[in-house]
Design a protein around this motif. Structure first.
Motif, short mmCIF file in Angstrom:
data_model
loop_
_atom_site.label_atom_id
_atom_site.label_comp_id
_atom_site.label_asym_id
_atom_site.label_seq_id
_atom_site.Cartn_x
_atom_site.Cartn_y
_atom_site.Cartn_z
N GLY A 104 6.73 5.48 -8.13
CA GLY A 104 8.04 5.20 -8.68
C GLY A 104 9.19 5.62 -7.80
O GLY A 104 10.37 5.43 -8.17
N GLU A 105 8.91 6.17 -6.62
CA GLU A 105 9.98 6.60 -5.71
C GLU A 105 10.58 5.42 -4.94
O GLU A 105 11.61 5.57 -4.28
N ALA A 106 9.92 4.27 -5.01
CA ALA A 106 10.45 3.04 -4.43
C ALA A 106 9.95 1.88 -5.26
O ALA A 106 8.91 1.98 -5.93
N ARG A 107 10.69 0.80 -5.24
CA ARG A 107 10.26 -0.40 -5.98
C ARG A 107 10.84 -1.64 -5.29
O ARG A 107 11.84 -1.57 -4.58
N TYR A 108 10.16 -2.76 -5.51
CA TYR A 108 10.66 -4.02 -4.97
C TYR A 108 11.88 -4.48 -5.78
O TYR A 108 11.96 -4.21 -6.97
N PRO A 109 12.80 -5.19 -5.15
CA PRO A 109 12.87 -5.54 -3.73
C PRO A 109 13.23 -4.34 -2.87
O PRO A 109 13.97 -3.45 -3.31
N VAL A 110 12.70 -4.32 -1.64
CA VAL A 110 12.92 -3.22 -0.71
C VAL A 110 13.54 -3.75 0.57
O VAL A 110 13.10 -4.78 1.10
N LEU A 133 13.17 17.88 2.78
CA LEU A 133 12.23 18.20 1.70
C LEU A 133 12.92 18.26 0.34
O LEU A 133 12.28 18.63 -0.66
N CYS A 134 14.18 17.90 0.29
CA CYS A 134 14.93 17.90 -0.96
C CYS A 134 14.25 17.00 -1.99
O CYS A 134 13.88 15.86 -1.70
N ALA A 135 14.06 17.52 -3.20
CA ALA A 135 13.38 16.74 -4.23
C ALA A 135 14.18 15.50 -4.63
O ALA A 135 13.61 14.50 -5.07
N ASP A 136 15.50 15.56 -4.45
CA ASP A 136 16.38 14.45 -4.84
C ASP A 136 16.85 13.64 -3.64
O ASP A 136 17.85 12.93 -3.71
N ARG A 137 16.15 13.75 -2.51
CA ARG A 137 16.60 13.07 -1.31
C ARG A 137 16.46 11.55 -1.42
O ARG A 137 15.59 11.03 -2.10
N TYR A 138 17.34 10.88 -0.71
CA TYR A 138 17.15 9.48 -0.38
C TYR A 138 16.51 9.43 1.00
O TYR A 138 16.67 10.35 1.81
N ALA A 164 0.80 -1.23 0.00
CA ALA A 164 0.00 0.00 0.00
C ALA A 164 0.83 1.27 0.00
O ALA A 164 0.31 2.35 -0.27
N MET A 165 2.14 1.18 0.28
CA MET A 165 2.96 2.37 0.42
C MET A 165 2.94 3.19 -0.87
O MET A 165 3.19 2.68 -1.95
N SER A 166 2.66 4.49 -0.75
CA SER A 166 2.44 5.33 -1.93
C SER A 166 3.67 5.42 -2.83
O SER A 166 3.54 5.50 -4.06
N TYR A 167 4.87 5.38 -2.26
CA TYR A 167 6.09 5.47 -3.08
C TYR A 167 6.18 4.32 -4.09
O TYR A 167 6.79 4.47 -5.15
N LEU A 168 5.58 3.17 -3.76
CA LEU A 168 5.60 2.05 -4.70
C LEU A 168 4.77 2.36 -5.94
O LEU A 168 5.00 1.78 -7.02
N HIS A 169 3.84 3.28 -5.81
CA HIS A 169 2.94 3.62 -6.93
C HIS A 169 3.39 4.88 -7.67
O HIS A 169 2.95 5.11 -8.79
N GLY A 206 15.78 3.52 -2.99
CA GLY A 206 16.63 2.34 -2.91
C GLY A 206 17.73 2.36 -1.87
O GLY A 206 18.55 1.43 -1.83
N TRP A 207 17.77 3.39 -1.00
CA TRP A 207 18.80 3.35 0.04
C TRP A 207 18.46 2.22 1.02
O TRP A 207 17.37 2.18 1.57
N PRO A 208 19.38 1.28 1.25
CA PRO A 208 19.05 0.12 2.08
C PRO A 208 18.76 0.51 3.52
O PRO A 208 19.34 1.46 4.06
N GLY A 209 17.88 -0.27 4.16
CA GLY A 209 17.44 0.04 5.51
C GLY A 209 18.15 -0.76 6.57
O GLY A 209 19.07 -1.55 6.31
#
Length: 363
Positions: free
Chosen positions: A54-60, A107-112, A47-52, A119-122
């Protein structure tokens, strides 16, 4: 090294992955504790909005609430960091744009975002790469459990600061989850009279176990919560009318909405004193609405809070001094192999009503 990897909605496993190497200006942290929050659960469910967007994608590889010890340093990093216990900011700005230059790197538009964005690992892994500029040192009095609560505590501290309250004034916190309870603890430490509004008697009973006696159940909600589906916040009144308020005994000098209910923002605006502040830190899965006519006619200031950036040092000091002790909020600490069950919402009865679960990636 071992890391917890979400490969798709409802699918995850512990994998052997290459350990990180510190780049220039970075360190590698051996993770001692990592917290699981609602954002992580949304990644697991899909459900996470970033997956929809394009700001995040699997694998996460999730995990942005953490504490650990610096084990490696990259080029340009002071070797004095080696062996230091730390936590850190989730938001990693580019460091070059106007927002970063003004201290608004979150709030940086290019932030990780560690464990969240681009894709920054957790931190649900044995080791975690972190830019040295994002580190927050931990004193000896702040153990691993407290250290992994600094990030959510920073969110709560920023919300309380935004409420702009003085000792003796009245605060309503909507949503007695981790952030709401942390905000309540921070506000109480500042001498504020705290009230909590929740959906279930169970969550409010846990709040009372922390010493918060002024608790309220949302109007129109059965004692054990909504009969179907996840909690959706306080019920509103008739169409076109204001929300129905519990018998609070007066309006509040500030309201913090830390809930996920789409009806909560409208209730927050109705419950606040004219001329005061409403702080929004919770996010609903569905669009939430507040009537801007009420904001104008009540001369209310509405503030949104995103992230712990700017609140980490203050939170660490509160924990170190003992003025705020959030450790009772942690229900359990489990190994990496149990992370999927936690993300799916499966809890052991013996954990009780505490809202937070920690992961120890070393076990």
């Amino acid at each position: 090294m071992r890391a917890f990897v979400i490969t798709g909605p409802g699918r995850a496993e512990v994998q052997e992955v290459e350990p990180p190497e510190p780049g220039a200006g970075e360190v590698v942290v051996e993770v001692e504790r990592a917290g699981v929050c609602g954002t992580d659960m949304e990644f697991y469910s899909g459900a996470m909005s970033y997956l929809h967007t394009g700001e995040a994608r699997y694998p996460v590889r999730i995990g942005h609430e953490w504490a650990g010890t610096v084990r490696e340093v990259g080029d340009g990093v002071d070797p004095a960091w080696l062996g230091r216990r730390v936590t850190g900011d989730t938001m990693l700005g580019c460091g070059r744009c106007a927002r970063c230059g003004a201290g608004r790197q979150h709030l940086c538009a290019d932030r990780y975002e560690i464990g969240v964005r681009r894709g920054w690992p957790g931190a649900l892994a044995e080791r975690l790469p972190v830019p040295v500029r994002a580190l927050q040192p931990l004193p000896a009095s702040v153990d691993a459990r407290l250290g992994a609560l600094v990030e959510p505590g920073g969110n709560a501290l920023r919300a309380v600061r935004a409420a702009a309250l003085s000792p003796g004034e009245r605060l309503l916190v909507i949503g007695p989850g981790t952030i709401g309870l942390l905000a309540a603890l921070v506000a109480e430490a500042q001498g504020v009279e705290v009230h909590l509004l929740g959906l279930t008697e169970g969550s409010l009973a846990f709040a009372r176990s922390l010493g918060f006696s002024r608790t309220w159940t949302a109007p129109g909600v059965p004692p054990d919560g909504p009969p179907d589906g996840p909690p959706d916040g306080p019920r509103v009144g008739p169409p076109g009318g204001p929300p129905v308020l519990p018998p609070f005994g007066g309006l509040f000098d500030a309201v913090i909405d830390a809930s996920t209910g789409p009806g909560s923002p409208a209730l927050a605006v109705e419950a606040v004193e004219p001329g005061r502040r409403v702080v929004f830190i919770g996010l609903s899965a569905d669009p939430s609405r507040a009537d801007t006519r009420r904001l104008v006619l009540k001369d209310v200031t509405a503030v949104g809070v995103l992230s712990a950036s700017g609140g980490l040092a203050g939170t660490t000091e509160l924990y170190a001094s003992g003025r705020v002790d959030p450790r009772p909020l942690v229900a359990a600490t489990v190994p990496l192999e149990e992370a999927a069950a936690v993300l799916a919402g499966r809890r052991r009865p013996e954990w009780g009503g505490a809202p937070k679960v920690h992961i120890d990636p070393r076990t």
